[in-house]
Design an enzyme around this catalytic site. Structure first.
Site, PDB file in Angstrom:
ATOM      1  N   GLY A  23       0.795  -1.215   0.000  1.00 51.81           N
ATOM      2  CA  GLY A  23       0.000   0.000   0.000  1.00 51.81           C
ATOM      3  C   GLY A  23       0.826   1.262   0.000  1.00 51.81           C
ATOM      4  O   GLY A  23       0.640   2.152  -0.845  1.00 51.81           O
ATOM      5  N   ASP A  43       9.727  -6.523  -4.510  1.00 50.12           N
ATOM      6  CA  ASP A  43       8.606  -7.118  -3.784  1.00 50.12           C
ATOM      7  C   ASP A  43       8.466  -8.567  -4.214  1.00 50.12           C
ATOM      8  O   ASP A  43       8.925  -8.945  -5.301  1.00 50.12           O
ATOM      9  CB  ASP A  43       7.295  -6.358  -4.072  1.00 50.12           C
ATOM     10  N   HIS A 124       2.640   1.625  16.471  1.00 47.27           N
ATOM     11  CA  HIS A 124       2.314   0.478  17.320  1.00 47.27           C
ATOM     12  C   HIS A 124       3.512  -0.025  18.119  1.00 47.27           C
ATOM     13  O   HIS A 124       3.346  -0.852  19.015  1.00 47.27           O
ATOM     14  CB  HIS A 124       1.687  -0.622  16.475  1.00 47.27           C
ATOM     15  N   TYR A 154       3.066  -7.322  15.991  1.00 52.31           N
ATOM     16  CA  TYR A 154       3.489  -6.368  14.966  1.00 52.31           C
ATOM     17  C   TYR A 154       4.254  -5.213  15.596  1.00 52.31           C
ATOM     18  O   TYR A 154       5.329  -4.821  15.113  1.00 52.31           O
ATOM     19  CB  TYR A 154       2.249  -5.855  14.227  1.00 52.31           C
TER      20      TYR A 154
END
Length: 287
Positions: A23, A43, A124, A154
């Protein structure tokens, strides 16, 4: 060559972007194009073919593959490491891709003599810090170097890659900038009310990466990656010291995001937000 809109700085003519089909990678690809610059895009997923006039090198490979990373790092001036799981997932997968994968990237960069790496960390990593701590930090918001308080596996992986970046700077002199990214989408609408706090507009994301690429001899830096949102709770001082200037603000979406019970959602007491702080560990989370 210098960073967009900046004065003399570090010259990055060939930039490797890992996770380029993800994204954020897709959002940054057109925004990081510059005259004289080649984007080497890596990727495991299929990458869109080059557009007319676009100077890109498409590489199929995984950040967990030392041979693929060694090849991808050859002749590179800087790396923007976006590759990895961007949501909560099983512990073993998180360790393999996010933590070990980042180590593979950094080690390949070291062996290839790549002098600068920008690591995509996350809010996070400090998700279980209480919002009251942010208030106590003063009007500037939570400092970028606040110690980790991860909210998920994560988040743990992002705290770990920050530590790896620090190690590779201290041991090998590599310039490493770890960016605690809020949430980078075209608009904050997919994020719900919390987007008013954490949104990093794609244009601001490109401005931030350009600052990271252009800053002379940054050493190891830990910075926040958000837009200058009216309701942001983290400091931009550290990113601004590198030359970042946010031009966007999520507040223009406030009427849409606060409709219904949206205002109640902003009362969750932790920086990481309810979806990350309350879901079972290892279970896929929403945004």
């Amino acid at each position: 060559m210098t960073g967009h809109g900046d004065g003399a700085g570090y010259a990055a003519q060939r930039i490797l972007i890992t996770g380029a089909a993800g994204g954020m990678g897709r959002l940054m690809r057109p925004r990081l194009r510059r005259d004289g610059r080649v984007l080497r895009l890596l990727d495991v997923a299929t990458l869109a073919p080059a557009e007319p006039g676009e100077r890109v090198e498409l590489v199929a490979g995984s950040v967990t593959d030392p041979a693929a990373m060694a090849s991808a790092c050859a002749g590179v001036d800087a790396i923007i490491h976006l590759g990895g799981h961007s949501r909560e997932t099983a512990w073993a997968d998180t360790v393999e891709v996010n933590i070990s994968g980042t180590h593979t990237v950094l080690e390949a960069a070291r062996l290839a003599g790549v002098p600068r790496v920008v690591l995509a960390s996350s809010n996070h990593a400090v998700g279980f810090r209480e919002v009251t701590e942010v208030t106590a930090a003063g009007p500037g918001g939570l400092p970028a170097d606040s110690s980790p308080r991860p909210d998920t596996y994560y988040g743990v992986s992002k705290a770990a890659i920050e530590a790896l970046g620090s190690l590779y700077h201290s041991r090998f002199g590599m310039d490493v900038i770890a960016v605690r990214i809020g949430s980078c989408f075209e608009t904050p609408l997919p994020l719900g009310p919390r987007g008013l706090i954490t949104w990093l507009s794609p244009d601001d994301g490109a401005r931030l990466f350009e600052a990271c690429l252009a800053a002379p001899a940054p050493g190891y830096r830990l910075i926040w990656g958000v837009s200058d949102n009216t309701r942001r709770i983290c400091s931009l001082a550290e990113a601004e010291a590198l030359g970042y200037k946010s031009l966007d603000n999520a507040e223009r979406y406030a009427d849409q995001l606060l409709a219904g019970d949206g205002a109640e959602a902003l009362k969750f007491p932790y920086v990481g937000g309810a979806a990350f702080c309350t879901a079972p560990l290892g279970a896929p989370n929403p945004m």
